[in-house]
Design a protein around this motif. Structure first.
Motif, mmCIF file in Angstrom:
data_model
loop_
_atom_site.group_PDB
_atom_site.id
_atom_site.type_symbol
_atom_site.label_atom_id
_atom_site.label_comp_id
_atom_site.label_asym_id
_atom_site.label_seq_id
_atom_site.Cartn_x
_atom_site.Cartn_y
_atom_site.Cartn_z
ATOM 1 N N THR A 175 0.803 -1.214 0.000
ATOM 2 C CA THR A 175 0.000 0.000 0.000
ATOM 3 C C THR A 175 0.838 1.267 0.000
ATOM 4 N N PHE A 220 0.388 4.214 -2.811
ATOM 5 C CA PHE A 220 -0.047 5.579 -2.534
ATOM 6 C C PHE A 220 1.055 6.576 -2.872
ATOM 7 N N LEU A 245 -1.685 13.042 0.321
ATOM 8 C CA LEU A 245 -1.816 12.530 1.684
ATOM 9 C C LEU A 245 -1.118 11.177 1.857
ATOM 10 N N GLU A 269 0.342 10.351 5.367
ATOM 11 C CA GLU A 269 -0.613 10.101 6.452
ATOM 12 C C GLU A 269 -1.401 8.813 6.250
ATOM 13 N N LEU A 270 -1.647 8.465 5.008
ATOM 14 C CA LEU A 270 -2.447 7.265 4.739
ATOM 15 C C LEU A 270 -1.773 6.007 5.252
ATOM 16 N N SER A 277 0.856 6.131 7.749
ATOM 17 C CA SER A 277 1.671 6.355 8.945
ATOM 18 C C SER A 277 1.083 5.703 10.184
ATOM 19 N N GLY A 278 1.908 5.550 11.183
ATOM 20 C CA GLY A 278 1.461 4.940 12.434
ATOM 21 C C GLY A 278 1.603 3.428 12.404
ATOM 22 N N GLN A 312 -1.318 1.628 16.928
ATOM 23 C CA GLN A 312 -1.758 3.019 17.067
ATOM 24 C C GLN A 312 -3.033 3.276 16.276
ATOM 25 N N ARG A 313 -3.060 2.804 15.060
ATOM 26 C CA ARG A 313 -4.239 3.010 14.209
ATOM 27 C C ARG A 313 -5.455 2.323 14.814
ATOM 28 N N TRP A 324 -6.868 4.139 17.867
ATOM 29 C CA TRP A 324 -7.651 5.293 17.432
ATOM 30 C C TRP A 324 -9.014 4.845 16.892
#
Lengths: 231, 231
Positions: free
Chosen positions: A182, A186, A200, A203-204, A206-207, A211-212, A215
DNA sequence: ACCTGAACACCGTTCAAGT
DNA sequence: ACCTGAACACCGTTCAAGT
């Protein structure tokens, strides 16, 4: 005079007794090792030193076996005690994370839950626990009912994502576009066709997964608390 | 003197030209009619009046074909125009509902998206549109990135649930416990083992699919707006 | 370059026959 | 009741051979 049968059997590992439990065990082991496609009636039978036809005494068919495998994994989740003073929200988060982690450890098992709602005893136990915790949240009964559905959807989806083995790029170097990961997709997306993705792309992807996921679970709980259902 | 070849061919429907597009079309038709298991290389080839080996000129393998089928369906979703004045939230809800409805119309297609993140051109277009709408919402760039992931997860999950054909109870009346529908399961769940489910059985199954989905989408959007992500 | 027949190495499931 | 061998009706994929 040698007794061929018993002697030759003593030389190999004790033939496991055939039972629904042993069949499910073997199927899960194959699943963990080789994924869903690795679980065939013939391979399960072979590991149990018998023929595929023998399995049908204990299991209706392959789909039935897979449902049993799912429920066996669902049984690994530790359910919260029914104590009225507990912090329902913390306990619910723990339950959801625990369930996802367990699905993540068993390749392809989460896929089994999608496409037919699991209704084995352990899956029901999990649902029951979620209802219990949500019933202390103060949301309406209807919201509780619908929330359970949504949370179950999320658990299996997240479990699937997490259980996806990072596919080794095949020996031939030219991995086709569909097989790129991915992040690469991206990052290299056409600026003209997908300008927002391109902008983006950082950000798409990251983490960390954890963590994701944390959230996402908070998003779900906050949303559930803030949204009144209407019939 | 009769020309056997041409004449006999004129009697049957024109043999469709072999191409990746025609192959994907046929595969989707089989999918709609008979579900994922109905899509075999051999059946696709047969419908195209050829042998299975011929398909491999246009398609790498069955998995590749299924990915193409998914992206073809993803292309049915109407993307919102990029107008800065639009109501992003309303447009996003419409986009999500549209995508779910389309997946619901194609049996088993949603399953294809789980287990390997779709990265075909149309799937990317959908992602791009979601990023665009969310970028107008005021949430952080990070929240936008993660929200896209969560919404995609929801779309495919909901699409799967919706695309599940109501399984006809088989000819033999004694449907086993696993095959009962959810309503029956929850309604007859053991009061001792699953008291919370039993108490809430009404709410767990109430509402239409559309009502439940509308609520779930609002939950997601409210949650996304209310929850700041942390790295 | 495209297409094919035939083969290879598998599947799930059934069923008559055995114990 | 449990287990089995053998068969049935399929699979995906490859490959040498043809055009």
């Amino acid at each position: 005079m040698p007794q061929i049968g018993p002697v030759s059997r003593r030389n190999r590992p004790a033939k496991p007794a055939l039972s629904q439990e042993s069949i499910v065990d073997v199927a899960l082991a194959l699943m963990d090792a080789d994924g869903l496609d690795g679980v065939t009636m013939r391979r399960v039978a072979q590991k149990l030193d018998t023929g595929p036809a023998s399995l049908y005494v204990y299991v209706q068919n392959r789909d039935d076996l897979l449902r049993l495998v799912f429920d066996r994994v669902a049984g690994e989740v530790v359910l919260p005690a029914d104590e009225p003073d507990g912090d329902w929200r913390e306990q619910l988060v723990t339950l959801i994370e625990d369930a996802i982690n367990i699905l993540a450890r068993h390749q392809d098992v989460a896929t089994l839950a999608l496409g037919d709602i699991p209704t084995g005893p352990n899956a029901l136990g999990l649902t029951n626990a979620m209802v219990m915790l949500l019933s202390k949240s103060g949301v309406s009964r209807l919201a509780t009912g619908w929330a359970v559905d949504l949370l179950a959807l999320y658990i299996t989806s997240a479990g699937m994502e997490a259980a996806m083995p990072v596919r080794q790029p095949t020996t031939d170097e030219t991995a086709n576009a569909f097989q790129l990961n991915t992040r690469e997709i991206f990052g290299t997306a056409s600026v003209e066709r997908y300008p927002y993705i391109r902008d983006l792309s950082e950000e798409l992807t990251s983490g960390t997964d954890a963590q994701r996921r944390r959230w996402m679970i908070q998003v779900l709980l906050n949303g559930i608390l803030a949204t009144a259902p209407e019939l």
